[in-house]
Scaffold this motif. Structure first.
Motif, mmCIF file in Angstrom:
data_model
loop_
_atom_site.group_PDB
_atom_site.id
_atom_site.type_symbol
_atom_site.label_atom_id
_atom_site.label_comp_id
_atom_site.label_asym_id
_atom_site.label_seq_id
_atom_site.Cartn_x
_atom_site.Cartn_y
_atom_site.Cartn_z
ATOM 1 N N VAL A 150 5.345 -8.365 2.010
ATOM 2 C CA VAL A 150 4.110 -7.618 2.220
ATOM 3 C C VAL A 150 3.119 -8.519 2.954
ATOM 4 N N ASP A 151 2.529 -8.010 4.051
ATOM 5 C CA ASP A 151 1.575 -8.838 4.782
ATOM 6 C C ASP A 151 0.186 -8.732 4.163
ATOM 7 N N GLU A 152 -0.769 -9.438 4.775
ATOM 8 C CA GLU A 152 -2.120 -9.502 4.194
ATOM 9 C C GLU A 152 -2.849 -8.175 4.245
ATOM 10 N N GLU A 153 -2.351 -7.214 5.031
ATOM 11 C CA GLU A 153 -2.972 -5.900 5.118
ATOM 12 C C GLU A 153 -2.289 -4.866 4.218
ATOM 13 N N GLY A 154 -1.343 -5.322 3.389
ATOM 14 C CA GLY A 154 -0.674 -4.418 2.475
ATOM 15 C C GLY A 154 0.491 -3.653 3.073
ATOM 16 N N ARG A 155 0.928 -4.017 4.281
ATOM 17 C CA ARG A 155 2.066 -3.341 4.906
ATOM 18 C C ARG A 155 3.364 -4.059 4.571
ATOM 19 N N GLY A 156 4.420 -3.288 4.381
ATOM 20 C CA GLY A 156 5.730 -3.880 4.165
ATOM 21 C C GLY A 156 6.296 -4.404 5.467
ATOM 22 N N THR A 157 6.880 -5.605 5.443
ATOM 23 C CA THR A 157 7.478 -6.186 6.635
ATOM 24 C C THR A 157 8.953 -6.487 6.366
ATOM 25 N N LEU A 158 9.778 -6.299 7.394
ATOM 26 C CA LEU A 158 11.221 -6.489 7.275
ATOM 27 C C LEU A 158 11.688 -7.462 8.347
ATOM 28 N N GLN A 159 12.327 -8.561 7.915
ATOM 29 C CA GLN A 159 12.982 -9.472 8.834
ATOM 30 C C GLN A 159 14.378 -8.918 9.157
ATOM 31 N N PRO A 160 15.039 -9.421 10.222
ATOM 32 C CA PRO A 160 16.374 -8.903 10.560
ATOM 33 C C PRO A 160 17.374 -8.996 9.416
ATOM 34 N N GLY A 161 17.260 -10.011 8.541
ATOM 35 C CA GLY A 161 18.203 -10.143 7.442
ATOM 36 C C GLY A 161 17.790 -9.446 6.172
ATOM 37 N N ALA A 162 16.724 -8.644 6.213
ATOM 38 C CA ALA A 162 16.232 -7.989 4.997
ATOM 39 C C ALA A 162 17.316 -7.099 4.387
ATOM 40 N N THR A 212 0.838 -1.193 0.000
ATOM 41 C CA THR A 212 0.000 0.000 0.000
ATOM 42 C C THR A 212 0.880 1.252 0.000
ATOM 43 N N ILE A 213 0.670 2.101 -0.983
ATOM 44 C CA ILE A 213 1.406 3.361 -1.095
ATOM 45 C C ILE A 213 0.435 4.498 -0.860
ATOM 46 N N THR A 214 0.778 5.416 0.022
ATOM 47 C CA THR A 214 -0.126 6.509 0.371
ATOM 48 C C THR A 214 0.418 7.832 -0.155
ATOM 49 N N VAL A 249 5.292 5.130 2.258
ATOM 50 C CA VAL A 249 4.878 3.785 2.633
ATOM 51 C C VAL A 249 5.155 3.602 4.115
ATOM 52 N N LYS A 250 4.378 2.709 4.727
ATOM 53 C CA LYS A 250 4.576 2.352 6.126
ATOM 54 C C LYS A 250 5.107 0.931 6.190
ATOM 55 N N LEU A 251 6.231 0.757 6.885
ATOM 56 C CA LEU A 251 6.873 -0.542 7.009
ATOM 57 C C LEU A 251 6.930 -0.939 8.480
ATOM 58 N N VAL A 252 6.955 -2.247 8.726
ATOM 59 C CA VAL A 252 7.110 -2.772 10.080
ATOM 60 C C VAL A 252 8.354 -3.647 10.104
ATOM 61 N N SER A 253 9.352 -3.251 10.905
ATOM 62 C CA SER A 253 10.556 -4.051 11.081
ATOM 63 C C SER A 253 10.348 -4.959 12.290
ATOM 64 N N GLN A 254 10.541 -6.269 12.114
ATOM 65 C CA GLN A 254 10.258 -7.220 13.176
ATOM 66 C C GLN A 254 11.241 -7.097 14.335
ATOM 67 N N CYS A 255 12.382 -6.494 14.110
ATOM 68 C CA CYS A 255 13.378 -6.278 15.164
ATOM 69 C C CYS A 255 13.789 -4.815 15.098
#
Length: 462
Positions: free
Chosen positions: A429-441, A395-397, A405-411
């Motif tokens: 990208v999760d089911e809600e359209g948000r970008g997600t980042l793992q520690p190794g991203a 999702t791009i706003t 864009v809004k991203l969520v970093s897991q760490c």
């Protein structure tokens, strides 16, 4: 005054904004000019050569009285910046920069069609002394304002409340290739609230093809973009800051859809303005996902893993380190704070830029504008977009003239971000359209030469 642009017939490929024009008789584009014709091409000086640095060019377009102007970009390549501060093209709804600005554009993605409300339009291109691109080519033409026997598309409305809707609503889909402009005015001590009852427009990440846009103010210099919407989810209620609202609906010549029905009403000044901004809804999957407790199988190391079990928010202090944090055992009857299991190893970027590109659902460049802690040791990252090379369901706003864009970093400390720095960012990208980042991203500081590298990778098969 710059000379009038005149040139012979030409045709341009629209399959890719990066492609060069295919011309039967190559036109010569000058720096500005007065363009008076039913239809023609307009382009940056010297196209397809790189445009000149430190320049300012102004084109004034006029079509016959009683018509409006449709401007369709065929090729667009200006220096990219999240706020279009260096090289940019401004488009105005008339022959002056004191009237409504229809948009400011830069970068390499092709803007959608723009429609004037009168028979005049002005383009103003400004460049600085550094990076240059190929410039732009656009086609303009005069069009009849859409009028149906049963419905007038657009117009000036001074009632305290009413409705706006797309042509043919609700009997059939709106027509292709139309534009509608509503100018809504209420009493000076009122503001205007708009709510959507139904909303289905062609979906696009940047809302380039079919969209409805809302502007505070009318056709004067106080006109500012509130939001630009498309997709199949109704926007949040819209509230103006004054008593005048300009609404523009545009459809291109291809896909059409059901359209929208919206209600407006004048409300007392001082009502709270919604804070949701402008949401671009990317196309949804054709098949609705089946609810399941099992995560999709991991095909690469970049696919998000299952979330850790929820922890009490008051016990999350200190989470998100890079594995250096060692918690004390239970003492004095106190429970130790649990670690975020995703942060239990050293922070290290995984893969190469090419392998990460192929394994990621989104790839973008942008400036980190804000960082805030999230639940369970996560980090919320807001990024002002420079360019999206791969967007998928992300999702791009848009708020005003900037995209984010809004991203969520897991760490929260891996990958490590600093506010105000430009980055290359790749993730899922999760089911809600948000970008997600793992520690190794894959993340890295972004420099201008990276654009060519990422473009070359995007053109190669994975």
């Amino acid at each position: 005054m710059a000379p009038v642009q005149t040139h012979s017939s030409a045709s341009y490929s629209v399959h890719s904004h990066q492609s060069l024009p295919v011309v039967s008789h190559r036109p010569v584009f000058h720096c500005g000019g007065d363009l008076v014709a039913d239809s023609d091409f307009v382009g940056s000086e010297g196209f397809p050569s790189f445009y000149k640095p430190n320049s300012k060019c102004t084109w004034r377009i006029t079509v016959p009285e009683g018509k409006v102007i449709t401007l369709s970009f065929r090729i667009f390549d200006l220096e990219a910046d999240s706020q279009c501060r260096y090289d940019y093209l401004d488009v105005y709804n008339g022959h002056s920069n004191l009237v409504q600005k229809l948009g400011r554009f830069c970068g390499t993605f092709r803007p959608g069609s723009l429609i004037s409300t009168t028979n005049t339009m002005m383009l103003e291109m400004v460049t600085d002394g550094e990076t240059q691109g190929r410039g732009f080519v656009a086609h303009y033409s005069g069009a009849e304002p859409y009028v149906d026997a049963n419905q007038i598309c657009g117009g000036k409305i001074t009632k305290e409340q009413g409705e706006i809707k797309t042509p043919n609503w609700p009997d059939k889909k709106y027509p292709p290739g139309i534009s509608c402009s509503w100018l809504i005015m209420v009493e000076p001590d009122m503001v205007i609230q708009v709510t959507f009852d139904k909303f289905v427009l062609e979906a696009d990440v940047y809302c380039r093809f079919d969209y409805v846009a809302f502007f505070n103010g009318g056709e004067r210099d106080d006109s500012r973009l509130i939001g630009k919407y498309c997709g199949d989810q109704a926007p949040e209620p819209i509230l103006t800051t004054g008593n005048v609202l300009l609404v523009q609906f545009v459809s291109d010549l291809s896909v059409t859809s059901d359209g929208f029905l919206a209600s407006y009403v004048g409300v007392p000044r001082g009502s709270q303005i919604p804070s949701s901004g402008t949401r671009y809804i990317p196309p949804r999957p054709a098949v609705k996902p089946v609810a399941t407790t099992t995560k999709p199988p991991t095909t690469t190391k970049y696919v998000p893993t299952a979330r850790p079990k929820p922890m009490k928010p008051t016990r999350n202090r200190g989470q998100g380190t890079t594995g250096q944090d060692r918690r004390p055992p239970v003492t004095n009857g106190k429970r130790p704070v649990a670690q975020n299991p995703l942060c239990a190893k050293a922070c290290k970027r995984e893969g190469t830029i090419k392998s990460a590109y192929c394994a990621s659902e989104f790839v973008l460049t942008g400036k980190v504008t804000s960082l805030s802690p999230g639940p369970r040791g996560t980090l919320n990252v807001n990024v002002s977009l420079i360019k999206a090379y791969k967007a998928g369901r992300l999702t791009i706003t848009q708020v005003g003239e900037t995209m984010s864009v809004k991203l969520v970093s897991q760490c929260k400390k891996c990958p490590l971000f600093r506010r105000g720095i430009n980055y290359i960012i790749m993730g899922q990208v999760d089911e809600e359209g948000r970008g997600t980042l793992q520690p190794g991203a894959f993340t890295a500081p972004y420099k201008a030469p990276h654009h060519r590298l990422l473009t070359n990778i995007s053109n190669q098969p994975c």
